[in-house]
Design an enzyme around this catalytic site. Structure first.
Site, PDB file in Angstrom:
ATOM      1  CE  LYS A  90      -4.292  -1.486   2.134  1.00  0.00           C
ATOM      2  NZ  LYS A  90      -3.942  -3.151   2.202  1.00  0.00           N
ATOM      3  CD  GLU A 146      -5.159   5.599   4.380  1.00  0.00           C
ATOM      4  OE1 GLU A 146      -4.221   5.735   3.810  1.00  0.00           O
ATOM      5  OE2 GLU A 146      -6.327   5.435   4.077  1.00  0.00           O
ATOM      6  CG  HIS A 198     -11.850  -0.987   9.275  1.00  0.00           C
ATOM      7  ND1 HIS A 198     -12.313   0.096   9.330  1.00  0.00           N
ATOM      8  CD2 HIS A 198     -11.319  -1.204  10.718  1.00  0.00           C
ATOM      9  CE1 HIS A 198     -12.129   0.897  10.391  1.00  0.00           C
ATOM     10  NE2 HIS A 198     -11.379   0.242  11.074  1.00  0.00           N
ATOM     11  NE  ARG A 238      -7.248  -9.675  -2.923  1.00  0.00           N
ATOM     12  CZ  ARG A 238      -8.556  -9.277  -2.531  1.00  0.00           C
ATOM     13  NH1 ARG A 238      -9.739  -9.490  -3.081  1.00  0.00           N
ATOM     14  NH2 ARG A 238      -8.889  -8.417  -1.568  1.00  0.00           N
TER      15      ARG A 238
END
Length: 662
Positions: A121, A205, A240, A296
């Site tokens: 990421k 973040e 999440h 994917r």
């Protein structure tokens, strides 16, 4: 069109519903399929669905589905030409993609270089930053030490979001509200990331307060063409992890769709992408920010298939063997709206803790697409993701798609471990969802309304009692010891008086006793207000119930003294209480700390004799790629620690004991 590479036999390096889904498409293309399985999956549906099957090893994923050498050996042993990784496990592992190619096999996925570029990421965000794609403020640098992350968290301001650099699906993702919680949360996030992806690196973040999660499906071939297949909204999440997904995203203007589609295509082209991928954005107001790219097929791909009429697995296979994309961007059409619900074995009332156990009843209605990797009688194992099925409804409008999904959820028959079925029913019918005013924090904010189980309909109490009585009569009539005995009639009877029978049921809130009288004229339910004629006609696991002038059908499942009913009146679960059993005296020690779910002990943080304060982490249990921290209920002394790291524990197993609070 003649394929550039032959693909006659496909090995699916995965399990569950995605393995079944891939095999179904492969067979329609005339391709033989190979299943791989662990010892826990020896009789699983994906194994039964394949032409050939090969054992990998013991149940733990690291010894089976994550073992690259064993999967390649399975391909050699079965003569497979290609390997499809599905999603999860090794699907975004660049080393695996390289190993497949080095073995001379086709990897049904993107090149390893693209996986590496987007697999981290942090690296992906740096790449997007260079390309001018807007990013959420945060820290994606190589130095992710606790000191650096603490400094950056202070810079961007709390709350912040910790995310695993090497994967998605909510694993290793944690929200930190306060600076003093960062260190402990960071350790937990790293452990989850390591367990799920074999990589404990994380990034940090800014945590947006009212965002939407919108992702774009992209597809690229090896001839230089890249297209997008519109967007999906995946904002309805818990912990999440996505619960409900829909396509197209509601409220997206044509201009926003074009802008996000272009950004997604640019992202794919920047890394030389080939195959199916998903570029995920987080939106708030008129802004959208790049989050990550999943290299994917996604769990929610069926909603894209529903609105485009395409088979994305077929596209994957065609692209992997060298064919060009079947359609150009202008030829891809968007028709109607689709919504998907993920049905899990989990307990919403206990923070969605995964559950295990046998599916004693499982039946789905007609009219919707169902992707599942299990059948009635199968076991939900502690070793893997607890998904039971995905239900996908399509309609000409969003309102009709939601309505069809709601009807399908109500008609689903399910018994066994606790599930989120009732929760899903309430979620898709919530005004905030129907009115499209939700965001990623919606489920947490509306938890009280969404988690509250409505009381069982009064008529279902009566139906449950009648089913119990009818089942008892049927059992007694099946094989009487003496067919000429007057007791072989199997019914209650009395001389010149109506026979009386009593059933006591409990729905988990309070027991209730129902009284019935039977004579030659029939059976009646006796209440304080009088008597009402009733009847129950059985047919296998279904019953037709008559209550006065009303008649309705129910399906039922029995497990010992437990009875589950499903009907147009709703769903209810009861336990029959034997009034002759009396009440058991049990002693509950408030300081006996037990495992909240079956799993493995991954960390023991205290020793016997330690003095702790309320909320101190004591033991960490991991199951189904999730961690649960057992904490001290109050200030005090730890009297005993009953487990060690590596122990496998059942739900309710005693982990530690604290001295009673003074």
């Amino acid at each position: 069109m003649t394929p550039t590479r032959p693909l006659r036999r496909l090995l699916v390096a995965n399990r569950g519903e995605i393995a079944v889904r891939i095999m179904k498409t492969a067979k329609t293309m005339g391709i033989e399929t190979v299943a791989v399985f662990s010892d826990a999956d020896a009789e699983a549906l994906h194994v039964r669905s394949a032409d050939l099957a090969h054992r990998l090893g013991p149940a733990p994923a690291r010894e089976s589905y994550l073992d690259v050498d064993k999967i390649l050996e399975a391909a050699r042993a079965t003569g497979a030409d290609a390997i499809h990784p599905g999603y999860g496990f090794l699907s975004e592992n660049a080393d695996f993609a390289d190993a497949v190619a080095d073995a001379g096999l086709i990897f049904v996925g993107p090149p390893a270089s693209a996986i590496r570029a987007m697999g981290s990421k942090a690296a992906a965000k740096a790449l997007m930053e260079e390309a001018g794609v807007p990013l959420v403020p945060g820290w994606h640098g190589a130095d992710a030490s606790e000191a650096v992350l603490a400094r950056e968290a202070e810079r961007i301001g709390f709350p912040v979001l910790i995310k695993a650099s090497a994967g998605g699906g909510g694993k290793g993702m944690k929200v930190v509200e306060r600076a003093e919680d960062l260190a402990e949360t960071l350790l937990s996030a790293r452990r989850e990331a390591q367990a799920a992806f074999g990589d404990d690196r994380v990034l940090i973040e800014k945590y947006l307060t009212r965002p939407r999660h919108v992702e774009v499906q992209v597809f690229a071939d090896s001839h230089g063409e890249t297209v997008h297949l519109f967007e999906r909204d995946c904002s309805l999440q818990r912990r999440h992890q996505k619960v409900i997904e829909e396509a197209p995203a509601p409220g997206i203007t044509p201009e926003r769709r074009a802008a996000m589609g272009k950004a997604a295509i640019d992202a794919a082209r920047a890394v030389g992408y080939v195959g199916a991928g998903t570029v995920e954005f987080i939106t708030q107001g008129d802004d959208f920010f790049f989050m990550e790219m999943n290299t994917r097929l996604q769990v929610e791909h069926p909603v894209t298939e529903a609105i485009t009429g395409l088979d994305l697995v077929e596209w994957q296979i065609r692209v992997a063997r060298g064919e060009p994309l079947p359609l150009t961007q202008d030829e891809i059409l968007l028709v109607g709206h689709a919504v998907e619900a993920r049905l899990y074995a989990e307990d919403p009332a206990r923070d969605f803790l995964p559950q295990t156990g046998r599916l004693t009843r499982l039946a789905f209605p007609e009219g919707v697409r169902v992707d599942t990797g299990v059948e009635e009688g199968d076991e939900i194992s502690r070793h893997y993701d607890p998904m039971i099925a995905k239900l996908i409804a399509h309609g000409p409008t969003r309102a009709e798609a939601l309505a069809r999904l709601a009807v399908a959820l109500r008609a689903t028959e399910l018994d066994g471990p606790a599930t989120n079925l009732g929760f899903l029913e309430r979620l898709v019918g919530h005004p905030g969802v129907v009115g499209d005013t939700h965001d990623t924090g919606f489920i947490a904010r509306e938890a009280d309304a969404l988690l509250a189980e409505p009381p069982a309909d009064e008529r279902l109490w009566n139906a449950a009692a009648l089913v119990r009585l009818a089942r008892e009569e049927a059992e007694a009539k099946r094989a009487p010891a003496d067919p000429f005995s007057p007791f072989a009639t199997a019914g209650a009877w009395g001389l010149n008086v109506a026979a009386r029978r009593v059933v006591t049921l409990d729905d988990g809130t309070a027991p209730r006793t129902l009284t019935f009288e039977t004579d030659r004229s029939g059976t009646r339910l006796v209440t304080a207000g009088g008597a009402m004629p009733v009847a129950c006609r059985l047919a296998a696991d279904r019953a037709t119930i008559t209550l006065g002038d009303a008649r309705f059908a129910v399906t039922f499942a029995e497990d010992g003294d437990r009875l589950t009913l499903a009907s147009p009146l709703g769903r209810a679960r009861f336990r029959e209480i034997d009034p002759r059993a009396g009440t058991a005296s049990t002693h509950h020690h408030a300081d006996r700390l037990v495992a909240p779910m079956p799993g493995s002990v991954v960390q023991v943080l205290v020793e016997a004799g330690a003095s702790v304060t309320a909320g101190t982490p004591l033991v960490v249990v991991e199951a189904m790629k999730m961690e649960h921290v057992v904490r001290a209920p109050h200030d005090g002394i730890v009297e005993k620690v009953e487990v060690a790291v590596g122990d496998v524990v059942a739900e309710g197993f005693e982990l530690a004991v604290m001295a009673a609070e003074a």
